[in-house]
Design a protein around this motif. Sequence first.
Motif, PDB file in Angstrom:
ATOM      1  N   ALA A   1      -7.038  10.750   1.708  1.00 41.91           N
ATOM      2  CA  ALA A   1      -8.057  11.913   1.375  1.00 41.91           C
ATOM      3  C   ALA A   1      -9.008  11.662   0.144  1.00 41.91           C
ATOM      4  O   ALA A   1     -10.101  11.865   0.023  1.00 41.91           O
ATOM      5  N   GLU A   2      -8.416  11.022  -0.790  1.00 44.29           N
ATOM      6  CA  GLU A   2      -9.261  10.533  -2.125  1.00 44.29           C
ATOM      7  C   GLU A   2     -10.276   9.615  -1.676  1.00 44.29           C
ATOM      8  O   GLU A   2     -11.247   9.670  -2.441  1.00 44.29           O
ATOM      9  N   ALA A   3      -9.803   8.834  -0.981  1.00 44.63           N
ATOM     10  CA  ALA A   3     -10.782   7.608  -0.557  1.00 44.63           C
ATOM     11  C   ALA A   3     -11.894   8.177   0.171  1.00 44.63           C
ATOM     12  O   ALA A   3     -13.144   7.819  -0.193  1.00 44.63           O
ATOM     13  N   ILE A   4     -11.979   9.209   1.061  1.00 45.16           N
ATOM     14  CA  ILE A   4     -13.007   9.824   1.603  1.00 45.16           C
ATOM     15  C   ILE A   4     -13.671  10.579   0.766  1.00 45.16           C
ATOM     16  O   ILE A   4     -15.057  10.382   0.484  1.00 45.16           O
TER      17      ILE A   4
ATOM     18  N   ALA B   1       0.765  -1.266  -0.148  1.00 46.08           N
ATOM     19  CA  ALA B   1       0.035   0.016  -0.149  1.00 46.08           C
ATOM     20  C   ALA B   1       0.756   1.368   0.126  1.00 46.08           C
ATOM     21  O   ALA B   1       0.456   2.185  -0.643  1.00 46.08           O
ATOM     22  N   GLU B   2       1.919   1.277   0.706  1.00 46.08           N
ATOM     23  CA  GLU B   2       2.867   2.298   0.760  1.00 46.08           C
ATOM     24  C   GLU B   2       3.473   2.511  -0.355  1.00 46.08           C
ATOM     25  O   GLU B   2       3.689   3.803  -1.023  1.00 46.08           O
ATOM     26  N   ASP B   3       4.069   1.554  -1.322  1.00 42.28           N
ATOM     27  CA  ASP B   3       4.604   1.558  -2.471  1.00 42.28           C
ATOM     28  C   ASP B   3       3.731   2.217  -3.571  1.00 42.28           C
ATOM     29  O   ASP B   3       4.103   2.838  -4.430  1.00 42.28           O
ATOM     30  N   SER B   4       2.160   2.171  -3.478  1.00 45.79           N
ATOM     31  CA  SER B   4       1.289   2.296  -4.356  1.00 45.79           C
ATOM     32  C   SER B   4       0.727   3.803  -4.109  1.00 45.79           C
ATOM     33  O   SER B   4       0.136   4.372  -5.029  1.00 45.79           O
ATOM     34  N   ALA B   5       1.062   4.319  -3.072  1.00 46.63           N
ATOM     35  CA  ALA B   5       0.851   5.833  -2.387  1.00 46.63           C
ATOM     36  C   ALA B   5       1.129   6.977  -3.343  1.00 46.63           C
ATOM     37  O   ALA B   5       2.142   6.891  -3.744  1.00 46.63           O
ATOM     38  N   LYS B   6       0.125   7.668  -3.686  1.00 49.64           N
ATOM     39  CA  LYS B   6       0.585   9.041  -4.124  1.00 49.64           C
ATOM     40  C   LYS B   6       1.396   9.625  -3.147  1.00 49.64           C
ATOM     41  O   LYS B   6       1.314   9.855  -1.907  1.00 49.64           O
TER      42      LYS B   6
ATOM     43  N   GLY C   1      -5.103  16.472   2.205  1.00 54.43           N
ATOM     44  CA  GLY C   1      -4.255  15.134   1.695  1.00 54.43           C
ATOM     45  C   GLY C   1      -2.935  15.643   1.020  1.00 54.43           C
ATOM     46  O   GLY C   1      -1.770  14.861   1.544  1.00 54.43           O
ATOM     47  N   LYS C   2      -2.770  16.490   0.333  1.00 54.90           N
ATOM     48  CA  LYS C   2      -1.488  16.956  -0.339  1.00 54.90           C
ATOM     49  C   LYS C   2      -0.615  17.610   0.728  1.00 54.90           C
ATOM     50  O   LYS C   2       0.397  17.163   0.553  1.00 54.90           O
ATOM     51  N   ILE C   3      -1.178  18.633   1.659  1.00 54.83           N
ATOM     52  CA  ILE C   3      -0.364  18.951   2.316  1.00 54.83           C
ATOM     53  C   ILE C   3       0.451  18.168   3.200  1.00 54.83           C
ATOM     54  O   ILE C   3       1.673  18.395   3.540  1.00 54.83           O
ATOM     55  N   PHE C   4      -0.211  17.251   3.728  1.00 58.52           N
ATOM     56  CA  PHE C   4       0.512  16.144   4.605  1.00 58.52           C
ATOM     57  C   PHE C   4       0.806  14.876   4.161  1.00 58.52           C
ATOM     58  O   PHE C   4       1.292  13.994   4.919  1.00 58.52           O
ATOM     59  N   ASP C   5       0.834  14.585   2.779  1.00 58.86           N
ATOM     60  CA  ASP C   5       1.529  13.677   2.107  1.00 58.86           C
ATOM     61  C   ASP C   5       0.379  12.317   2.369  1.00 58.86           C
ATOM     62  O   ASP C   5       1.277  11.470   2.823  1.00 58.86           O
ATOM     63  N   VAL C   6      -0.843  12.601   2.538  1.00 59.13           N
ATOM     64  CA  VAL C   6      -1.802  11.392   2.630  1.00 59.13           C
ATOM     65  C   VAL C   6      -2.779  11.506   1.492  1.00 59.13           C
ATOM     66  O   VAL C   6      -4.064  11.335   1.953  1.00 59.13           O
TER      67      VAL C   6
END
Length: 392
Positions: free
Chosen positions: A237-240, A77-82, A228-233
């Motif tokens: 954020a996109e899932a929500i 999951a970490e490898d596929s994360a934006k 999500g972008k600001i905190f690199d998550v």
Amino acid sequence: MKRKHVTQKMLAVLLSAVMALSMAACGSDGNNSQDSERKDAAAIREENQAAETAAGAEEAAGEEETTASETEETQAAEDSAKRTEYPLTITNYGTDGAELTAVYEKAPERVVAVYQGCVETMLALGLEDRLVATAGLDNEVPDEQKAAFSKTNYLDEFTPSLETVTMLEPDMIFSWSSLFGEKTLGNTSEWEEKGVHTYMNSNTRPKQGDISSPRTLENEFTDLLNIGKIFDVQDGAEAIVNDMKDTIDLVLEKTEGIEEKPTVMVLESWSDSYTNYGASSLGGDMVVKLGGVLANPDASSVGKEDVVAANPDVIFVVYMPYSGDDPEQVKNDKLNYILEDEAFASLEAVKNGRVVPIMLSEMYASATRTKDGIVTFAEGLYPEIDLGLTQE
């Protein structure tokens, strides 16, 4: 930047003396003078504690026994994360309502989050460790967020003062526009000049002169994605956001055969007058996006005669229980403004049992609660159809 940091520390020392005096004057109820009607902070902390259960204890113990396959799944999951590439430029809004651009060199590490949606957004994205302080909860956070919330420093002041926030030395303030004013924390641009980023919920954007900005679902989506972008998550954020969009699409798909969509008014009752959440409000935009037709889209307030003349198929009644209130009592009191008024007895919505309660927090600066608002509106609009929605 180093000089600014030293200056802030010096200011914090001076302000600490001011705070000591002001806190002595405020008494021991945990509220500042502007928030005397709020439940004290100690009680809010208590009601937002995660419940200790035997099942919960077993679950906590089980966390130490992560299997190799679970570890592999996590790594995948970490490898596929934006991933966010810094520096990151984000456009939000300033105290004057104009666009304000900020450049983030890295993810903020000392965030002050104030008011329900902002606090819950941080918790929902697993960012509780980035919070140097939280404040301004009107309601309990969702059960699944209580353990994370308990780790945060919840302030005694419902609306934290300039002195308090300065002493916390944040690198970001995440709140509503009302926090960035002359009587609160001051101008957003002044914080940015000191190296402290600000981000306000877009649906609380101040007027520019006499011009108000529409409150929309898209604004809530944008805020969640920006955080999500600001905190690199970004994936979280996109899932929500995608869950909210998928819910709307599902409702539209299941109701596409309805030729005459229901007419709607979204009202907040105040004795003989009513706030009308029309086309420029978030609640109104939710109704429209779900296929409903606003009966009086342009008015911001209406009287009894306006409601009778509109005679909508559905009336959504806005209510808001604050911390310490009995939610059922507050809800019923608001409903009864409509249900027990003889002037409304002939309305289609009243006769057909289509007067539906909705919490303000689900349709105003709603952030992660936006999904709840979508579901409440959808089920009220189309009670005859099994939409397959669930309120979590």
